[in-house]
Structure formats: structure tokens, C-alpha cells
Design a protein around this motif. Structure first.
Motif, mmCIF file in Angstrom:
data_model
loop_
_atom_site.group_PDB
_atom_site.id
_atom_site.type_symbol
_atom_site.label_atom_id
_atom_site.label_comp_id
_atom_site.label_asym_id
_atom_site.label_seq_id
_atom_site.Cartn_x
_atom_site.Cartn_y
_atom_site.Cartn_z
ATOM 1 N N ASP A 1 0.790 -1.140 0.096
ATOM 2 C CA ASP A 1 -0.050 0.042 -0.014
ATOM 3 C C ASP A 1 0.921 1.106 0.092
ATOM 4 O OD1 ASP A 1 -2.412 -1.390 -0.181
ATOM 5 O OD2 ASP A 1 -2.585 -1.361 2.142
ATOM 6 N N ARG A 2 2.049 1.340 0.933
ATOM 7 C CA ARG A 2 2.572 2.272 0.825
ATOM 8 C C ARG A 2 3.383 2.442 -0.465
ATOM 9 N NH1 ARG A 2 4.040 6.833 1.076
ATOM 10 N NH2 ARG A 2 6.128 7.606 1.317
ATOM 11 N N VAL A 3 3.860 1.440 -1.044
ATOM 12 C CA VAL A 3 4.663 1.422 -2.568
ATOM 13 C C VAL A 3 3.716 2.202 -3.365
ATOM 14 C CG1 VAL A 3 5.522 0.205 -4.297
ATOM 15 C CG2 VAL A 3 6.187 -0.341 -1.991
ATOM 16 N N THR A 4 2.135 1.700 -3.497
ATOM 17 C CA THR A 4 1.373 2.201 -4.458
ATOM 18 C C THR A 4 1.099 3.705 -4.245
ATOM 19 O OG1 THR A 4 0.515 -0.032 -4.848
ATOM 20 C CG2 THR A 4 -1.177 2.158 -5.177
ATOM 21 N N ARG A 5 1.088 3.969 -2.950
ATOM 22 C CA ARG A 5 0.904 5.437 -2.475
ATOM 23 C C ARG A 5 1.788 6.207 -3.006
ATOM 24 N NH1 ARG A 5 -0.745 3.503 2.466
ATOM 25 N NH2 ARG A 5 1.172 4.046 3.504
ATOM 26 N N LEU A 6 3.336 5.824 -2.809
ATOM 27 C CA LEU A 6 4.414 6.834 -3.142
ATOM 28 C C LEU A 6 4.370 6.732 -4.836
ATOM 29 C CD1 LEU A 6 7.159 8.155 -2.665
ATOM 30 C CD2 LEU A 6 7.985 5.641 -2.822
ATOM 31 N N ARG A 7 4.036 5.768 -5.317
ATOM 32 C CA ARG A 7 3.993 5.679 -6.819
ATOM 33 C C ARG A 7 3.020 6.673 -7.512
ATOM 34 N NH1 ARG A 7 2.863 0.378 -9.586
ATOM 35 N NH2 ARG A 7 4.902 -0.315 -8.219
ATOM 36 N N ASP A 8 2.053 6.624 -6.960
ATOM 37 C CA ASP A 8 0.864 7.766 -7.276
ATOM 38 C C ASP A 8 1.119 8.934 -6.870
ATOM 39 O OD1 ASP A 8 -0.776 5.315 -7.737
ATOM 40 O OD2 ASP A 8 -2.010 5.420 -6.305
ATOM 41 N N ASP A 9 1.968 9.346 -5.790
ATOM 42 C CA ASP A 9 2.223 10.917 -5.376
ATOM 43 C C ASP A 9 3.223 11.271 -6.126
ATOM 44 O OD1 ASP A 9 0.420 10.537 -3.189
ATOM 45 O OD2 ASP A 9 2.026 10.416 -1.616
ATOM 46 N N VAL A 10 4.073 10.606 -6.471
ATOM 47 C CA VAL A 10 5.279 11.142 -7.213
ATOM 48 C C VAL A 10 5.053 10.737 -8.890
ATOM 49 C CG1 VAL A 10 6.805 11.177 -5.379
ATOM 50 C CG2 VAL A 10 6.802 9.298 -6.877
ATOM 51 N N GLY A 11 4.305 10.033 -9.362
ATOM 52 C CA GLY A 11 4.389 9.592 -10.761
ATOM 53 C C GLY A 11 5.322 8.510 -10.872
ATOM 54 N N GLU A 12 5.156 7.760 -11.987
ATOM 55 C CA GLU A 12 5.826 6.442 -12.467
ATOM 56 C C GLU A 12 7.278 6.788 -12.626
ATOM 57 O OE1 GLU A 12 6.167 2.737 -12.680
ATOM 58 O OE2 GLU A 12 4.084 3.501 -12.358
ATOM 59 N N ASP A 13 7.693 7.980 -13.467
ATOM 60 C CA ASP A 13 9.239 8.262 -13.922
ATOM 61 C C ASP A 13 9.774 8.704 -12.654
ATOM 62 O OD1 ASP A 13 8.532 7.854 -16.385
ATOM 63 O OD2 ASP A 13 8.359 9.815 -16.902
ATOM 64 N N ALA A 14 9.237 9.366 -11.591
ATOM 65 C CA ALA A 14 10.050 9.841 -10.386
ATOM 66 C C ALA A 14 9.900 8.598 -9.461
ATOM 67 C CB ALA A 14 9.109 11.115 -9.781
ATOM 68 N N PHE A 15 9.277 8.040 -9.335
ATOM 69 C CA PHE A 15 9.160 6.828 -8.761
ATOM 70 C C PHE A 15 10.301 5.776 -8.962
ATOM 71 C CE2 PHE A 15 8.235 2.220 -7.722
ATOM 72 C CZ PHE A 15 7.987 2.420 -6.300
ATOM 73 N N ALA A 16 10.595 5.567 -10.337
ATOM 74 C CA ALA A 16 11.688 4.915 -10.561
ATOM 75 C C ALA A 16 12.965 5.710 -10.084
ATOM 76 C CB ALA A 16 11.839 4.848 -11.943
ATOM 77 N N GLU A 17 13.219 6.935 -10.212
ATOM 78 C CA GLU A 17 14.408 7.657 -9.683
ATOM 79 C C GLU A 17 14.377 7.466 -8.435
ATOM 80 O OE1 GLU A 17 14.581 11.627 -10.915
ATOM 81 O OE2 GLU A 17 13.821 11.227 -12.969
ATOM 82 N N SER B 1 14.590 5.247 7.902
ATOM 83 C CA SER B 1 13.591 6.295 7.186
ATOM 84 C C SER B 1 13.578 6.164 5.760
ATOM 85 C CB SER B 1 14.446 7.662 7.446
ATOM 86 O OG SER B 1 14.405 8.085 8.735
ATOM 87 N N SER B 2 14.795 5.783 5.130
ATOM 88 C CA SER B 2 14.523 5.434 3.859
ATOM 89 C C SER B 2 13.682 4.135 3.329
ATOM 90 C CB SER B 2 16.023 5.187 2.933
ATOM 91 O OG SER B 2 16.643 6.322 3.095
ATOM 92 N N ALA B 3 13.712 3.064 4.385
ATOM 93 C CA ALA B 3 13.177 1.782 4.066
ATOM 94 C C ALA B 3 11.580 2.023 4.216
ATOM 95 C CB ALA B 3 13.742 0.879 5.014
ATOM 96 N N LEU B 4 11.356 2.781 5.400
ATOM 97 C CA LEU B 4 9.816 3.206 5.615
ATOM 98 C C LEU B 4 9.246 4.031 4.518
ATOM 99 C CD1 LEU B 4 9.989 4.275 9.477
ATOM 100 C CD2 LEU B 4 8.935 2.272 8.388
ATOM 101 N N ASN B 5 9.967 4.915 3.938
ATOM 102 C CA ASN B 5 9.477 5.571 2.651
ATOM 103 C C ASN B 5 8.993 4.640 1.539
ATOM 104 O OD1 ASN B 5 8.828 8.157 1.335
ATOM 105 N ND2 ASN B 5 10.805 7.605 0.095
ATOM 106 N N MET B 6 10.124 3.665 1.366
ATOM 107 C CA MET B 6 9.981 2.819 0.295
ATOM 108 C C MET B 6 9.009 1.613 0.390
ATOM 109 S SD MET B 6 11.136 4.092 -2.701
ATOM 110 C CE MET B 6 11.192 2.656 -3.483
ATOM 111 N N GLY B 7 8.486 1.239 1.510
ATOM 112 C CA GLY B 7 7.723 0.370 2.190
ATOM 113 C C GLY B 7 8.270 -0.913 2.469
ATOM 114 N N PHE B 8 9.754 -0.814 2.852
ATOM 115 C CA PHE B 8 10.350 -2.034 3.189
ATOM 116 C C PHE B 8 10.236 -2.286 4.818
ATOM 117 C CE2 PHE B 8 13.616 -3.169 -0.533
ATOM 118 C CZ PHE B 8 12.789 -2.527 -1.201
#
Length: 105
Positions: free
Chosen positions: A5-21, A54-61
Motif C-alpha cells: 500500500d505504501r509503495v502504491t501511494r508513493l508511486r501515485d504521489d510522485v508519478g511513475e518516472d519519479a518513482f523509478a528515480e 527512514s529510507s526503508a519506511l518511505n519505500m515500504g520495506f
């Protein structure tokens, strides 16, 4: 292991290209810190585990974040070290495999 769910929210928030970055930056930075761990650590265990958490939480790990939080708390008393680093490294590798598999079309 992964909070999808966190991964999906992050991808939706930043967009597919920014998510890859964001994902690529996360992997590069995490691997840099894990390499330092393998070489004996940076001498800043608490800060390193906190940053990874912090980084892991942001990415859903979730599992990586939990292990980092535990190690961060131990580091405050000087009890963290190579065993914690090994656990985080193993969890990151397993999580990355699950993450890549979960992202596959």
C-alpha cells in the motif's frame, strides 16, 4: 516484508518516472551504507541505522525498517554492530527480490 500500500501511494504521489528515480536512489544509498557495514561500519552505527530506517519506511520495506529500528536502539547503548548489519543486509536483499518481483508487470 513489503508494505505494498505504501509503495502504491508513493508511486501515485510522485508519478511513475519519479518513482523509478526514487527507487534507484534508495537502492544506491542503501547499498553504499551496506558496503560500509561490510567494511566494518562507518563508526556512526546509530545514524546509519536511522537513515536506513527512514529510507526503508518511505519505500515500504517494513522488515528492513524494523531491523534498523532495533539496531538503532541498540546502537544508542553501544550494543549494535556487525550482527545487526548482517541481519539488515540479508533482509534488504530478500526484500529487494520481493520488491522487484512485485513490481514486475
Amino acid at each position: 516484508m513489503i508494505d505494498w500500500d505504501r509503495v502504491t501511494r508513493l508511486r501515485d504521489d510522485v508519478g511513475e518516472d519519479a518513482f523509478a528515480e526514487v527507487k534507484d536512489m534508495f537502492v544506491v544509498e542503501t547499498e553504499r551504507v551496506l558496503s560500509q557495514f561490510a567494511a566494518g561500519g562507518s563508526g556512526q552505527w546509530e545514524e546509519d541505522f536511522h537513515s536506513l530506517k527512514s529510507s526503508a519506511l518511505n519505500m515500504g520495506f517494513e522488515e528492513v525498517a524494523r531491523l534498523c529500528q532495533d539496531a538503532e536502539l541498540r546502537a544508542r547503548t553501544g550494543a549494535a554492530g556487525p550482527a545487526d548489519a548482517a541481519a539488515v543486509t540479508a533482509s534488504f536483499k530478500a526484500s529487494m527480490a520481493a520488491f522487484e518481483q512485485g513490481l514486475a508487470p
